[in-house]
Scaffold this motif. Structure first.
Motif, mmCIF file in Angstrom:
data_model
loop_
_atom_site.group_PDB
_atom_site.id
_atom_site.type_symbol
_atom_site.label_atom_id
_atom_site.label_comp_id
_atom_site.label_asym_id
_atom_site.label_seq_id
_atom_site.Cartn_x
_atom_site.Cartn_y
_atom_site.Cartn_z
ATOM 1 N N GLU A 127 37.134 79.079 75.604
ATOM 2 C CA GLU A 127 36.161 78.328 74.768
ATOM 3 C C GLU A 127 36.869 77.910 73.591
ATOM 4 O OE1 GLU A 127 32.736 79.994 71.816
ATOM 5 O OE2 GLU A 127 32.197 80.365 73.862
ATOM 6 N N THR A 128 36.573 76.762 73.028
ATOM 7 C CA THR A 128 37.263 76.161 71.804
ATOM 8 C C THR A 128 35.872 75.364 71.061
ATOM 9 O OG1 THR A 128 38.809 75.096 70.902
ATOM 10 C CG2 THR A 128 37.884 73.933 72.797
ATOM 11 N N ASP A 129 35.916 75.160 69.776
ATOM 12 C CA ASP A 129 35.014 74.390 68.947
ATOM 13 C C ASP A 129 35.469 72.979 69.128
ATOM 14 O OD1 ASP A 129 33.311 73.180 67.277
ATOM 15 O OD2 ASP A 129 34.039 74.668 65.646
ATOM 16 N N LEU A 130 34.765 72.151 69.643
ATOM 17 C CA LEU A 130 35.055 70.679 69.711
ATOM 18 C C LEU A 130 35.022 70.093 68.539
ATOM 19 C CD1 LEU A 130 36.311 68.675 72.012
ATOM 20 C CD2 LEU A 130 33.626 67.773 72.400
ATOM 21 N N LEU A 131 33.983 70.482 67.665
ATOM 22 C CA LEU A 131 33.755 69.757 66.416
ATOM 23 C C LEU A 131 34.936 70.034 65.428
ATOM 24 C CD1 LEU A 131 32.017 68.483 64.146
ATOM 25 C CD2 LEU A 131 31.109 70.639 63.817
ATOM 26 N N ALA A 132 35.519 71.308 65.221
ATOM 27 C CA ALA A 132 36.612 71.501 64.520
ATOM 28 C C ALA A 132 37.878 70.854 65.093
ATOM 29 C CB ALA A 132 36.680 73.353 64.213
#
Length: 412
Positions: A139-144
């Motif tokens: 899981e990763t934050d696409l926004l950041a």
């Protein structure tokens, strides 16, 4: 007809479209709304009424025409006061507005935007290379990790902000703090009146010392040195450019990604079109602008006279906002299919008001479109198995911005 009981507009509603949007549309073409702090305003809820308020000279952006403010009825600690009290690009009309807008309009003209394509592509590829280092399925934050740094780097490059990342990160933090509708008035005032101007003035002095010339910041400084702009107007323009130049584009990219991933048949159709030699991304971006406008409410206009709006009356001196989240999912304004569904290619998508309308229409529209098109095309090419995690993406607490605090995805 509008209800006598104001509809409460919260910074972070539980259901932006299903509850708030539907309630606004049900209230009639003009709704009475209560903003945080108990301030009452009007909201127009049809596409035609929105275009009227945004484009008709009977509505002004100048706060001197807000009756409640002139009568001292707006609390001094109202957290949204900074939006409307400043003298800048977003709060002026007529010749003053044209004078303030011209340097930005020149800097991001269609010709200059087109010339930025190689730079935007290079920034996009660099960010995607960073994402490729994330273990598959994690899981990763696409926004950041992608959607935010891309337009932030582009706008900072236009402004001539150093590439070391420290000041760029600070400018984003200041933008987020200024737009936080849940912050106290003291916190917002500290950001807008002190921290933001001090940071930008330090940038200007640093650029003067280096002899910088060829960027938007120094274009504005040159206009100040020639007496065309005041220092306050230069700072106001820079603040507007920083916030408007990256926050909304980051939201646009995230909304388009979410639209495609929650409508897999649409993503499949886009890939089929691309394989056939067509370019599906402009249509996808246009539908994302309609389906989830990066701007939640356009604030504010003030009636210069009593104005009849589709049978309802907006009185002289009343403040009016345009709730895009309600208008752009209205089945009467967008009858080509279910407006709740993300459906690129609909005939009426371009009627959206996501970039505003009339004299104050966003001068950066072409830049935002280009950034989003490049970002989406290259993102889905690099990660064809991109998927949402299923964990909800919470929205930022803001009446002005419709964006996410994060967008959790798995890269595959």
């Amino acid at each position: 007809m509008d209800s006598t009981a104001p509809l409460s507009l919260e910074p972070a509603p539980a259901d932006l479209h299903g509850t708030e949007g539907a309630a606004l549309r049900a209230a009639g073409p003009v709704a009475t709304v209560a903003l945080p702090g108990g301030v009452v305003a009007k909201a127009v809820t049809t596409r035609e009424a929105g275009a009227l308020v945004l484009g008709d000279p009977r509505f002004s952006k100048d706060i001197q025409h807000w009756g409640a403010h002139a009568r001292g009825e707006i609390p001094a600690d109202w957290p949204l006061l900074f939006i409307v009290e400043g003298k800048g690009l977003l709060t002026t009309d007529g010749e003053t507005h044209r004078r303030l807008r011209l340097p930005i309009q020149r800097a991001i003209s269609p010709r200059r935007v087109a010339a930025l394509r190689p730079q935007i592509e290079a920034i996009t590829d660099r960010l995607l290379a960073g994402l490729a280092a994330v273990p598959a399925g994690t899981e990763t934050d696409l926004l950041a990790g992608f959607a935010l740094p891309l337009p932030l780097d582009v706008i900072c490059s236009l402004l001539g902000v150093p590439e070391d990342g420290i000041l760029r990160k600070e400018l984003h933090e200041l933008s987020a703090a200024a737009l936080n509708s849940e912050a106290s008035a003291e916190e917002v005032q500290q950001t807008v009146s002190h921290r933001f101007p001090a940071t930008l003035l330090a940038l200007i002095e640093e650029k003067r010392a280096r002899g910088d010339r060829d960027d938007l910041t120094m274009d504005l400084v040159a206009a100040m040195d020639e007496g065309e702009l005041s220092e306050a107007e230069v700072i106001g323009n820079l603040v507007t450019t920083v916030i408007g130049g990256h926050e909304t584009t980051a939201s646009l990219i995230c909304h388009a990604v979410k639209g495609l991933l929650t409508h897999p048949e649409t993503l499949q159709a886009a890939r089929a079109r691309q394989e056939a030699g067509e370019d599906p991304w402009p249509g996808i971006v246009e539908e994302a602008l309609r389906w989830e406008s990066p701007t939640r409410h356009l604030m504010f206009r003030y009636a210069l006279d009593d104005v009849d709006v589709e049978g309802d009356m907006i009185r002289k001196g009343e403040a009016v906002l345009v709730p895009l989240s309600a208008i752009q999912r209205c089945p009467h304004a967008f009858p080509d299919g279910d407006p709740e569904v993300f459906a690129p290619g609909r005939a009426d998508a371009s009627r959206h008001l996501a970039f505003g309308y009339g004299p104050h229409r966003c001068p950066g529209a072409s830049l935002a479109r280009l950034e989003a098109e490049i970002a989406l095309q290259r993102l889905f090419a690099a990660f064809p198995g991109l998927a949402l995690t299923g964990r909800p993406a919470s929205r930022v607490p803001s009446l002005g911005i419709n964006g996410y605090q994060e967008l959790p995805v798995r890269l595959r």
